[in-house]
Design an enzyme around this catalytic site. Sequence first.
Site, PDB file in Angstrom:
ATOM      1  N   SER A 114      -9.890   1.543   2.721  1.00  0.00           N
ATOM      2  CA  SER A 114      -9.129   2.353   1.829  1.00  0.00           C
ATOM      3  C   SER A 114      -7.790   1.549   1.201  1.00  0.00           C
ATOM      4  O   SER A 114      -7.252   2.043   0.114  1.00  0.00           O
ATOM      5  CB  SER A 114      -8.251   3.618   2.598  1.00  0.00           C
ATOM      6  OG  SER A 114      -7.356   2.763   3.633  1.00  0.00           O
ATOM      7  N   SER A 160     -10.245  -0.569   6.710  1.00  0.00           N
ATOM      8  CA  SER A 160      -9.586  -0.483   5.441  1.00  0.00           C
ATOM      9  C   SER A 160      -8.692  -1.367   4.745  1.00  0.00           C
ATOM     10  O   SER A 160      -8.401  -1.874   3.689  1.00  0.00           O
ATOM     11  CB  SER A 160      -8.466   0.441   5.609  1.00  0.00           C
ATOM     12  OG  SER A 160      -9.101   2.056   5.702  1.00  0.00           O
ATOM     13  N   LYS A 206       0.809  -1.268  -0.113  1.00  0.00           N
ATOM     14  CA  LYS A 206      -0.186  -0.017   0.076  1.00  0.00           C
ATOM     15  C   LYS A 206       0.898   1.227  -0.124  1.00  0.00           C
ATOM     16  O   LYS A 206       1.938   1.137   0.737  1.00  0.00           O
ATOM     17  CB  LYS A 206      -0.822  -0.048   1.213  1.00  0.00           C
ATOM     18  CG  LYS A 206      -1.738   1.125   1.274  1.00  0.00           C
ATOM     19  CD  LYS A 206      -2.908   0.835   2.431  1.00  0.00           C
ATOM     20  CE  LYS A 206      -3.928   1.892   2.429  1.00  0.00           C
ATOM     21  NZ  LYS A 206      -4.795   1.641   3.692  1.00  0.00           N
TER      22      LYS A 206
END
Lengths: 486, 481
Positions: free
Chosen positions: A151, A175, A76
């Site tokens: 997210s 997330s 990420k």
Amino acid sequence: MTTQSIAELSQQLANKEVSSVELTKDYLARIKQHDGALNSYITVTEEIALAQAEYADKLIQQGNTSPLTGIPVAHKDLFCTDGVLTTCASKMLHNFVPPYESTVTQRIKSAGAVMLGKTNMDEFAMGSSNENSHFGAVKNPWDLTKVPGGSSGGSAAAVAANLCVAATGTDTGGSIRQPASFCGITGLKPTYGRVSRFGMIAYASSLDQAGPMARSAQDCAYLLQAIAGFDHNDSTCSEVATEDYLAGLDQPLNGLRIGLPKEYFGEGLQEGVAVAIQNAVKEFEKLGATVVDISLPNLQLSIPSYYVIAPSEASSNLSRFDGVRYGYRCEDPKDLMDMYKRSRAEGFGKEVQKRIMVGTYALSEGYYDAYYLKAQRIRRLIKEDFVNALKQVDVIMGPVAPTTAFGLGAKTDDPVAMYLEDIYTLSVNLAGIPAMSIPVGFADNMPVGLQIMGNYFAEAKLLNVAHQYQLATDWHQQTPNLAEGA
Amino acid sequence: MNWEVVIGLEIHAQLSTKSKLFSGAATSFGAEPNTNTTLVDLGMPGALPVFNKEALRMAVMFGHAVNAEIGMKSVFARKNYFYPDLPKGYQTSQMDDPIVGKGYLDIPMEDGSVKRVGITRAHLEEDAGKSLHEDFHGMTGIDLNRSSTPLLEIVSEPDIRSAKEAVAYVKMIHSIVTYLGICDGNMAEGSMRCDVNLSLRPKGQQEFGTRTEIKNVNSFRFIEKAILCEIERQADILEDGGKIVQETRLYDPDKDETRSMRTKEDANDYRYFPCPDLLPVVIDQEYVDAIKASLPELPSQKAARFQEAYQLSEYDAGVLSASRAMADYFETVAATCNNAKVSANWVMGELSKLLNQSNLDITDSPVSATALGELLVRIEDNTINGKTAKSVLQAMWDGEGSADEIISAKGLKQVTDTGAIETMIQGIIDANAAQVEQYRAADEDKRKKMIGFFMGQVMKASQGKANPGVVTPILTKLLNG
């Protein structure tokens, strides 16, 4: 190319059936072919990946390996990677190249894994749909008109589309779990403090936690084994000893007590999701588990509590993005105040600005007690709910999200509907306990995720429960059909 | 109107830890800009603070020294505001739960009274960096070497009633932190900085007037001057029927005036909240007690011991114990010459005079404590007299050698040979027959006065080397005939 587990790939690499360079080239080719449509990567680090793969092959030749050696993974884009662009999907950090490596990515690197690139996300991890990215929305590989969740949407989409074997994500209010659910993969949010936050660009420090996202519980266990454990660079990182997360996977589930909180099956839950969850619970009963009805009475309060605490911390955490030392600075500032105002107004997206303002307001003189302190009191109630429930049961199960993946743009104008997406996940972060999402079926052709919540530092138990289910079912092996060029 | 001044002080003492409060970077002064920094001090995204336990130990030491409650659970909080040399956009400090709670200090004043000043609290916090406005052609340079340097902010109760008391309090704090070795006390380099909160009220009134805060006063002398001119400014306004504006002011030593920096209306809302990157600091009684047991002798304890063991006056004991260096020097001198009273007189008298003339600290004295002690031994054993000793000290100061070397090289040894002295006195009596006649005719009282004349003659004849202790009985005997 068929999807394979870390265990299988590791075995093939060890047997020299395939080299890490070949594997890495395959994945880089798949990214080229499909990511134009998915947009799951912000940066593809082809050169680094090939160099790391070559090095991994050398280690394999020498027999000096870990299970992750030579395995292509993605991170990420909020984990700082030394010398590699790290944007947090924000214009604010569109040019930020960290001079250091986060603990999570360093540990995965040290285990010999290959970094394919940095995945897309909601800006500064704020969002539930991955539509809040400076680099454009990520598409759900199961249906390109739908969101992948957020997210960590880029990581989830990349794993689901097999554009990496596994990925890292972070989870502040769901997330990891919600995009895992939306994309039909397996994701684990560890206990707060289980994994170091050093080098992870903070959204809400008391809630943020990094974790693995992969096809199966077993793959997650391999990643967690690498990243979990004390780090002297993070004062909130726990000194509780890690477990062997793989050794416990094969435990049978006889006598497992599963708590089903009634609050997780109320109004607003999509029917198809409820059915898939009920079927999964039946499967667990077949595996020897017993079901207990429980209650987590303060669940409804988790949304207001979270949306005070997280923005409050964020408003302070994001103050360092001021245009002074790194990142975006506005053109031709008139003076200091102008530089601050325009750099931040131009550099941050709308959702980030909204949360900074909410947090700033909540911490203001005269409002602090009514908002921040009250939210902290609610947080303690929520934590007590879990502690009490987990005295009666071993794990708690329910849906990850009330719906399957929704359409791109469907909720962008309705922030409250968007925030309600997180109703089943936020409380876990507020309490600090670990939780997983595993795929348990489909509703309207979109994947449904089951949430498994456990006690503090019970990651091994969660992975065991998930793995036993995955031995009995094949939902986690379902893959989306990606059209050529899509 | 008769005004009473009410003063509370906030002192920032930089703790002498080797590394910073939340990072492993060095705290040394004067390094190249931005070299004493880590990711943490630069406010890099993803960087996290790690608390330096050495700062905790020092804060607890201070707490004991000011008779304070120790915070068994202290919490770091973020003080949020934007400034270019504040890299994270917040300062990590302590708000609701400081490491040091309520305490007090008893300060002996010159007039013999004792002033008690309450300590409200002392908390740990990190320093900011520095903005450099010169040499950058209209731009500002940022140096983050000082960023995250540990500070102990010591807040007093508004118990201080004059500039003199304020200075005595700051000196006492200075003396405590340097005694404890937790701060180098170098005010010129900013290791100790002082903010003065000051208001006036009519004498006898209970409630406080509106106060102003004078920021960053960095010497004892400036603290006194800043207070005096702020008292005058506020009194002038009040006498004219005006109102004091609550504001932050700066003292300008060149113009000897304070001027407004910002008013309350411009004040930041700092949005304090507990820092989620740091755990609460929890300590146990064992830790607190162990630090208490390891405390060095404090100034007040040392002064009491000096009075007791050396029979010094309260004033002398206070002066000699004001700094650890001064006290150590004195004790070495006393141990060498074995006469504490003489040692005290010489350290506070002749030596201090020489130090002041050269603007030197006692640690930089060219005459070591042992060397001074050896000089005083020569007074004690009658090798030289006090007057000669002063000239020997000057020669030692000028680097001419040890006391014995100088005495010998200059032939300053007193004459104590009774035979030689008797011969010399007999000569003087013979040469001053008239004065001897007068003396012999005089009564006891008059004689005492007249003997000074003969003593002067003896000293003149011996070039000051005759030992007065030997001269007096012989002279008296011969004069009495």
